[in-house]
Design an enzyme around this catalytic site. Structure first.
Site, PDB file in Angstrom:
ATOM      1  N   THR A 186     106.112  -0.406  26.659  1.00  0.00           N
ATOM      2  CA  THR A 186     105.226   0.213  25.667  1.00  0.00           C
ATOM      3  C   THR A 186     105.631  -0.306  24.292  1.00  0.00           C
ATOM      4  OG1 THR A 186     106.676   2.072  25.279  1.00  0.00           O
ATOM      5  CG2 THR A 186     105.052   2.332  27.021  1.00  0.00           C
ATOM      6  N   GLU A 331     101.162   3.713  30.169  1.00  0.00           N
ATOM      7  CA  GLU A 331     101.726   4.565  31.218  1.00  0.00           C
ATOM      8  C   GLU A 331     100.691   4.941  32.274  1.00  0.00           C
ATOM      9  OE1 GLU A 331     102.228   4.809  28.018  1.00  0.00           O
ATOM     10  OE2 GLU A 331     104.277   5.429  27.526  1.00  0.00           O
ATOM     11  N   LYS A 439      98.144  17.861   9.010  1.00  0.00           N
ATOM     12  CA  LYS A 439      98.208  19.329   9.037  1.00  0.00           C
ATOM     13  C   LYS A 439      98.041  19.830   7.620  1.00  0.00           C
ATOM     14  CE  LYS A 439     100.650  19.373  13.279  1.00  0.00           C
ATOM     15  NZ  LYS A 439     101.699  18.505  13.774  1.00  0.00           N
ATOM     16  N   TRP A 444      94.109  21.563  11.244  1.00  0.00           N
ATOM     17  CA  TRP A 444      94.324  20.162  11.581  1.00  0.00           C
ATOM     18  C   TRP A 444      93.129  19.334  11.143  1.00  0.00           C
ATOM     19  CZ3 TRP A 444      96.803  19.539  17.119  1.00  0.00           C
ATOM     20  CH2 TRP A 444      98.046  20.202  17.119  1.00  0.00           C
TER      21      TRP A 444
HETATM   22  P1  ADP Z   1     101.076   1.967  22.604  1.00  0.00           P
HETATM   23  O1  ADP Z   1     100.532   3.036  21.683  1.00  0.00           O
HETATM   24  O2  ADP Z   1     102.486   2.148  22.967  1.00  0.00           O
HETATM   25  O3  ADP Z   1     100.630   0.590  22.206  1.00  0.00           O
HETATM   26  P2  ADP Z   1      99.098   1.873  24.542  1.00  0.00           P
HETATM   27  O4  ADP Z   1      98.684   0.496  24.178  1.00  0.00           O
HETATM   28  O5  ADP Z   1      99.243   2.236  25.936  1.00  0.00           O
HETATM   29  O6  ADP Z   1     100.436   2.219  23.979  1.00  0.00           O
HETATM   30  O7  ADP Z   1      98.153   2.875  23.776  1.00  0.00           O
HETATM   31  C1  ADP Z   1      97.847   4.156  24.239  1.00  0.00           C
HETATM   32  C2  ADP Z   1      97.309   4.995  23.126  1.00  0.00           C
HETATM   33  O8  ADP Z   1      96.245   4.339  22.433  1.00  0.00           O
HETATM   34  C3  ADP Z   1      96.690   6.268  23.620  1.00  0.00           C
HETATM   35  O9  ADP Z   1      97.651   7.241  23.885  1.00  0.00           O
HETATM   36  C4  ADP Z   1      95.783   6.640  22.456  1.00  0.00           C
HETATM   37  O10 ADP Z   1      96.482   7.260  21.408  1.00  0.00           O
HETATM   38  C5  ADP Z   1      95.316   5.308  21.963  1.00  0.00           C
HETATM   39  N1  ADP Z   1      93.983   5.019  22.510  1.00  0.00           N
HETATM   40  C6  ADP Z   1      93.666   4.262  23.560  1.00  0.00           C
HETATM   41  N2  ADP Z   1      92.340   4.219  23.742  1.00  0.00           N
HETATM   42  C7  ADP Z   1      91.792   4.988  22.777  1.00  0.00           C
HETATM   43  C8  ADP Z   1      90.462   5.370  22.424  1.00  0.00           C
HETATM   44  N3  ADP Z   1      89.402   4.921  23.075  1.00  0.00           N
HETATM   45  N4  ADP Z   1      90.306   6.203  21.381  1.00  0.00           N
HETATM   46  C9  ADP Z   1      91.362   6.667  20.683  1.00  0.00           C
HETATM   47  N5  ADP Z   1      92.629   6.333  20.955  1.00  0.00           N
HETATM   48  C10 ADP Z   1      92.847   5.515  21.989  1.00  0.00           C
END
Ligand code: ADP
Length: 542
Positions: A186, A331, A439, A444
């Site tokens: 990640t 994940e 916040k 929020w």
């Molecule tokens: P990292 O944040 O570690 O790069 P990922 O690439 O797996 O990990 O990203 C996952 C995160 O990206 C999600 O938990 C979410 O916050 C955000 N995310 C993914 N797709 C969307 C979406 N369509 N809209 C909003 N947020 C998103």
């Protein structure tokens, strides 16, 4: 009483064998690092992935050994996807956009044995190879004659010379489908990166579910362009679901600019593309400037960060392309939800449809989700109550590689770190990442909502909303904006643009103009960096 059906392990090798047998003529088109366009078929990929498997056997690499890649989307990377996992080793895709020190840390942590890299990354490999203590073999993804004589990397060989002497016959081994197949670290916005370790079973089930009509709707009639990188979360599993369905694959290589992507979509008659919003922003910018239109593209899946409404509208209304808003994470392999309409939405107005399309969508079969409050109590699916989003399912992690960070689960559920609502029809909408929520006075404010309004302004190219300390309200939103080239908008004009579009108390206190918003390794806005840039900033009137 047990059922009397055959028991077969779900293995990644079966995907390429299937594609070879049933879609052998299916095309794999790649823009190469060399700059040219390379064409081959599923049969070629199958043949060459068996050569990769033989080459790995000859190196005496053990079952479960990690084979790393540092590579763009392309046919050689695809061959490694199948050859490495199919032969029982673990494909570890490294992210070249990370800092070289982080790449070293990750390669050592995962104990990679082999590193296959695109020539673009030769300078990185030169700088780090002697710090990667477990890597025994370096392979450059190129022809033998492209290999530099004086790389300084001991034993460096070209991919083509590596696989050329190998037989293209190989008996794919049969083993437990729960064996590890690939891994992805990640981005590690907090602490050291942690790896999701996918299994053959989780990968196949994820590919199966994500190919369904109400998910990515993939078929043998599609020409699929994954702009999402194969070095992050397996390009959303598209290499697997494409092989499963026999779809043509089109790989952009290193050329991710708007013009190159648009040209590839047109020349390869792409019907379905996948990418993060920042990539599409660049392509739409290019299309607007040159007044271009798509001739074949039907749908595009957008995820990774929230897709701004203005982008959905542009694709839908101006270019006639359906946007599938999707959500997931490393994940989760990564797919969790996709926004496709239900039958009852067929007759609603265009505006009402847009309200649905803005949501991140419905869970695909296999993913269970729930939202909970601070005490862990489940919240109603009414589209209003928002809380922490938790998921579970056969392609959601149980724990990180080497047990890093302890068990991430809460009563068997994986906390996503996202805050969301879920409506009565099961459509989930992310309101924020929990760490980005603002916040203000006990309420929020969704940073995504504030950004989306700014993005709807014609002069705004990109917007990021962050919370700033406030003595009375705790935090207040500030919107950081990059203007489109040649476009003008003042602070007051942009703040006035919010009037009537959101509640008064959710209007940002200030606008900060900036040349570029820092993007992370996966094309997401890096709000932590932005906060550092603005550390001396003081809110007006404070
Ligand atoms: P990292 O944040 O570690 O790069 P990922 O690439 O797996 O990990 O990203 C996952 C995160 O990206 C999600 O938990 C979410 O916050 C955000 N995310 C993914 N797709 C969307 C979406 N369509 N809209 C909003 N947020 C998103």
């Amino acid at each position: 009483m047990l059922g009397l059906m055959q028991s077969q392990q779900l293995l990644i090798s079966s995907l390429i064998e299937f594609a070879d047998r049933h879609h052998h003529e299916g095309e794999i088109v790649s823009r190469r690092v060399e700059g040219d366009i390379h064409r081959c078929t599923y049969r070629d990929v199958a043949r060459r992935s068996r050569k990769v498997a033989n080459a790995l056997d000859q190196m005496h690499l053990a079952f479960g050994d990690r084979i790393a890649t540092l590579a763009w989307n392309g046919y050689r990377h695809l061959e490694l996807y199948f050859g490495v996992s199919g032969s029982g080793r673990v494909l570890h895709t490294l992210n070249p956009r990370l800092h070289p020190d982080q790449i070293v840390w990750i390669a050592n942590h995962s104990e990679d044995q082999v590193l296959c890299f695109d020539m673009t990354f030769l300078p990185i490999i030169k700088a780090i190879h002697d710090k990667c203590t477990t890597i025994k073999h370096f392979v450059a993804l190129c022809d033998a004659d492209k290999l530099p004589a004086d790389s300084g990397i001991p034993g460096l060989q070209s991919y083509e010379a590596w696989i050329a002497p190998q037989s293209d016959r190989y008996e794919w081994p049969v083993f437990d489908e729960n064996s590890a197949s690939s891994m992805c670290y990640t981005s590690g916005t907090t602490g050291n990166p942690k790896a999701a370790l996918y299994s053959h079973r989780s990968t196949i089930l994820h590919a199966w579910a994500s190919a369904l009509p109400d998910a990515l709707n993939m078929s043998a009639r599609d020409s699929v362009l994954p702009v999402v990188p194969m070095f992050h979360v397996n390009a959303w599993g598209l290499p697997y679901s494409a092989a499963m369905t026999g779809a043509k694959m089109v790989f952009p290589g290193p050329a991710m600019d708007g013009k190159s992507i648009f040209d590839l979509i047109e020349s390869e008659k792409v019907t379905f593309a996948a990418g993060v919003p920042t990539v599409w922003q660049m392509m739409l910018g290019h299309m607007q400037q040159s007044d271009l239109r798509f001739t074949t593209l039907k749908r595009t899946v957008i995820g990774g960060s929230a897709c701004p409404p203005a982008m959905i509208a542009a694709f839908n209304d101006v270019y006639g392309v359906e946007v599938l808003h999707a959500w997931g994470m490393t994940e989760m392999s990564p797919l969790g939800t996709v926004c496709t309409l239900k039958n009852k939405h067929m007759t609603i107005s265009a505006d009402e449809k847009m309200t649905v399309r803005l949501k991140q969508g419905r869970a695909i079969y296999g993913v269970e989700m729930k939202i909970v409050d601070d005490s862990g109590a489940e919240l109603p699916w009414d589209g209003k109550a928002y809380g922490d989003l938790l998921v579970k399912g056969p392609w959601v992690i149980d724990q990180y590689f080497k047990g890093e960070g302890g068990s991430p689960l809460v009563d068997g559920w994986f906390p996503t770190g996202d805050v969301a609502t879920i409506d009565a029809d099961g459509y989930m909408q992310i309101t924020d990442r929990s760490k980005d929520v603002i916040k203000s006075g006990g309420e929020w404010i969704s940073s995504i909502d504030v950004e989306n309004i700014a993005m709807a302004h014609p002069a705004v190219a990109m917007a990021a909303c962050i919370g700033m300390k406030h003595p009375k309200w705790d935090e207040r939103p500030v919107v950081v904006v990059v203007k489109k080239p040649g476009a003008e908008v003042t602070r007051d004009e942009l703040l006035a643009f919010y009037e009537g579009r959101t509640a008064k108390w959710q209007i940002p206190d200030d606008v900060v103009f900036i040349d570029a918003i820092p993007l992370g390794g996966t094309g997401k806005m890096q709000k932590t960096k932005l906060r550092e840039t603005l550390r001396d900033y003081i809110l007006p009137g404070v």
